[in-house]
Design an enzyme around this catalytic site. Structure first.
Site, PDB file in Angstrom:
ATOM      1  N   GLY A 197     -15.861 -22.815  59.982  1.00 37.24           N
ATOM      2  CA  GLY A 197     -16.783 -22.517  58.955  1.00 37.24           C
ATOM      3  C   GLY A 197     -18.368 -22.269  59.400  1.00 37.24           C
ATOM      4  O   GLY A 197     -18.829 -23.082  59.742  1.00 37.24           O
ATOM      5  N   VAL A 198     -18.869 -21.086  59.270  1.00 39.76           N
ATOM      6  CA  VAL A 198     -20.196 -20.651  59.789  1.00 39.76           C
ATOM      7  C   VAL A 198     -20.624 -20.271  58.648  1.00 39.76           C
ATOM      8  O   VAL A 198     -21.580 -19.280  58.611  1.00 39.76           O
ATOM      9  CB  VAL A 198     -20.068 -19.927  61.048  1.00 39.76           C
ATOM     10  CG1 VAL A 198     -19.733 -20.843  62.183  1.00 39.76           C
ATOM     11  CG2 VAL A 198     -19.296 -18.771  60.874  1.00 39.76           C
ATOM     12  N   GLY A 199     -20.826 -20.830  57.243  1.00 41.92           N
ATOM     13  CA  GLY A 199     -21.400 -20.139  56.390  1.00 41.92           C
ATOM     14  C   GLY A 199     -22.677 -20.959  56.202  1.00 41.92           C
ATOM     15  O   GLY A 199     -23.698 -20.915  57.018  1.00 41.92           O
ATOM     16  N   LYS A 200     -22.977 -21.632  54.701  1.00 45.30           N
ATOM     17  CA  LYS A 200     -24.268 -22.052  54.450  1.00 45.30           C
ATOM     18  C   LYS A 200     -24.596 -23.204  55.642  1.00 45.30           C
ATOM     19  O   LYS A 200     -25.681 -23.131  55.597  1.00 45.30           O
ATOM     20  CB  LYS A 200     -24.157 -22.796  53.034  1.00 45.30           C
ATOM     21  CG  LYS A 200     -23.910 -21.799  51.815  1.00 45.30           C
ATOM     22  CD  LYS A 200     -23.515 -22.520  50.605  1.00 45.30           C
ATOM     23  CE  LYS A 200     -24.908 -23.185  50.175  1.00 45.30           C
ATOM     24  NZ  LYS A 200     -24.708 -23.578  48.753  1.00 45.30           N
ATOM     25  N   VAL A 201     -23.889 -23.973  55.939  1.00 45.24           N
ATOM     26  CA  VAL A 201     -24.373 -25.020  56.860  1.00 45.24           C
ATOM     27  C   VAL A 201     -23.801 -24.775  58.269  1.00 45.24           C
ATOM     28  O   VAL A 201     -24.618 -24.912  59.252  1.00 45.24           O
ATOM     29  CB  VAL A 201     -23.656 -26.647  56.431  1.00 45.24           C
ATOM     30  CG1 VAL A 201     -24.094 -27.368  57.618  1.00 45.24           C
ATOM     31  CG2 VAL A 201     -24.188 -26.910  54.996  1.00 45.24           C
ATOM     32  N   GLY A 202     -22.683 -24.471  58.548  1.00 44.79           N
ATOM     33  CA  GLY A 202     -22.113 -23.937  59.798  1.00 44.79           C
ATOM     34  C   GLY A 202     -23.061 -23.347  60.872  1.00 44.79           C
ATOM     35  O   GLY A 202     -23.318 -23.356  62.039  1.00 44.79           O
ATOM     36  N   HIS A 203     -23.568 -22.180  60.161  1.00 44.57           N
ATOM     37  CA  HIS A 203     -24.448 -21.055  61.109  1.00 44.57           C
ATOM     38  C   HIS A 203     -25.669 -21.877  61.672  1.00 44.57           C
ATOM     39  O   HIS A 203     -26.179 -21.686  62.621  1.00 44.57           O
ATOM     40  CB  HIS A 203     -24.468 -19.880  60.404  1.00 44.57           C
ATOM     41  CG  HIS A 203     -25.733 -20.001  59.373  1.00 44.57           C
ATOM     42  ND1 HIS A 203     -25.691 -20.459  57.943  1.00 44.57           N
ATOM     43  CD2 HIS A 203     -27.134 -19.473  59.453  1.00 44.57           C
ATOM     44  CE1 HIS A 203     -26.845 -20.217  57.402  1.00 44.57           C
ATOM     45  NE2 HIS A 203     -27.940 -19.693  58.431  1.00 44.57           N
ATOM     46  N   LYS A 239     -20.554 -35.822  41.139  1.00 47.26           N
ATOM     47  CA  LYS A 239     -20.062 -34.682  41.543  1.00 47.26           C
ATOM     48  C   LYS A 239     -19.486 -33.855  40.223  1.00 47.26           C
ATOM     49  O   LYS A 239     -18.910 -34.525  39.418  1.00 47.26           O
ATOM     50  CB  LYS A 239     -19.015 -34.480  42.651  1.00 47.26           C
ATOM     51  CG  LYS A 239     -19.035 -33.210  43.569  1.00 47.26           C
ATOM     52  CD  LYS A 239     -20.149 -33.580  44.570  1.00 47.26           C
ATOM     53  CE  LYS A 239     -19.974 -32.221  45.524  1.00 47.26           C
ATOM     54  NZ  LYS A 239     -20.905 -32.649  46.694  1.00 47.26           N
TER      55      LYS A 239
END
Length: 363
Positions: free
Chosen positions: A191-197, A91
């Site tokens: 968290g509804v950003g890149k993955v959450g949405h 990472k």
């Protein structure tokens, strides 16, 4: 000085003397001209070249950035092992606010540092980095995935990450309630950003009742404008206390499950996309003591790394989706191992991953 976990901020002590150490290589990168400060951590190459994304984040200190790189890279070793990939764990983190300092010059400089490792580390997107960023990094480094289709890549890996989490959640529902559906279940997504949405879309399609929260108002509004039936919690503290909540899905940054949150969780299942959800060792036992089932994060969120790994060999979406579908079976296998061994699911997943890595070292 202490690091993000509260331990002494001594990198050498962490690497050589702690249970969270054991990393093969840590590279500190600096390019004064572009303002780049980065950390590349390679935890293991037992199964193959280390694979993991690049996080771009405004850390409070360099020590915190190093601690995050060490934790995230270790998690990638376990994630890749459990996903059945021929890759070890690595990472990278870039220190700074991406909205203020991200530039083409900085990303190119970063690409040169990754390239200098000669393929021991393969990078991709993570929090704060996007497909367009990887296209720039790839101009200096051929060991770059998560690129756009026009640049020979597979595009956004968030789609399959969310799909994998959904499969893990279905398997968890099967284990807990005897039916692999979320219909009628109340699911809280933090968290509804890149993955959450994307995860919200899967949940609604399956008939779940969804409650969301996010620090970004625009991310919440994107969901509620299209799905006015979705409820909104003021913040994560309110979400995890929601009455009648069946499932909690942390999909933002790590450390969501800690000494403050676990005692007040109303959900009976935790399954989300965030990395490193357990704030410290022992939290998994606290969850078990409260009869809260925990689907190990690095198992259920492996859809994205499955995609970027496939990109190295000529991307095929259907092939990747089929591999990500197996997260359902893997999750069930972990719960079965946990029951047989009398240990929490997180410990069971670790044992399975460590066994695969150990066997690879002996071969």
């Amino acid at each position: 000085m202490t690091d993000v976990t509260g331990a002494p901020g001594d990198v050498l002590h962490t690497l050589f003397h702690s249970d969270q150490g054991g990393h093969e290589q840590v590279v500190l990168c600096q390019d004064r001209a572009s303002g780049l400060k980065a950390v590349i951590a390679i935890h293991s190459t037992a199964l193959g070249p280390a694979l993991g994304g690049t996080r771009f984040y405004p850390y409070a200190s360099e020590e915190e950035a190093v601690a995050d790189a060490l934790n995230l890279s270790r998690g990638m070793s376990y994630k890749n092992a459990m996903a059945g990939l021929d890759h070890g764990g690595g990472k990278a983190v870039i220190i700074g606010d991406p909205e203020k300092i991200k530039s083409e010059e900085l990303l190119l400089a970063y690409g040169r540092f990754v390239a200098s490792l000669g393929g021991r580390y393969v990078t991709a997107c993570d929090v704060g980095t996007y497909v367009a960023d990887m296209d720039i990094v790839a101009r200096e480094c051929r060991w770059t995935t998560g690129r756009s289709p026009s640049s020979g890549g597979a595009g956004d890996s968030s789609v399959l990450t969310a799909f994998g989490v959904f499969q893990g959640m279905r398997a968890s529902a099967q284990h807990l309630w005897g039916d692999p559906t979320l219909r009628g279940r109340k699911v809280g997504v933090a968290g509804v950003g890149k993955v959450g949405h994307y995860l919200v879309e899967h949940l609604l399609s399956d008939g779940a009742e969804v409650v969301i929260t996010d620090v970004r108002e625009e991310s919440v509004r994107r969901i509620t404008d299209e799905h006015p039936e979705v409820a909104v919690a003021a913040d994560t503290a309110a979400l995890i206390r929601t009455e009648g909540l069946d499932i909690y899905a942390p999909c933002a940054l790590g450390g969501a499950l800690n000494d403050d949150t676990v005692p007040v969780l109303t959900a009976k299942l935790v399954c989300g996309a965030a990395n490193n959800q357990l704030a410290h060792p022992g939290i998994e036992k606290d969850l078990a003591d409260r009869s809260i089932l925990y689907a190990p994060d690095y198992v259920v969120n492996a859809g994205g790394v499955i995609q970027v790994a496939d990109e190295l060999h000529g991307f095929d979406f259907d092939r990747c989706k089929a591999k990500a579908s197996k997260i359902f079976d893997t999750t069930l296998a972990i719960f079965a191992r946990a029951k047989d061994d009398g240990i929490p699911p997180a410990a069971a997943a670790d044992r399975i991953a460590e066994q695969r890595m150990a066997e690879a070292r002996r071969s």
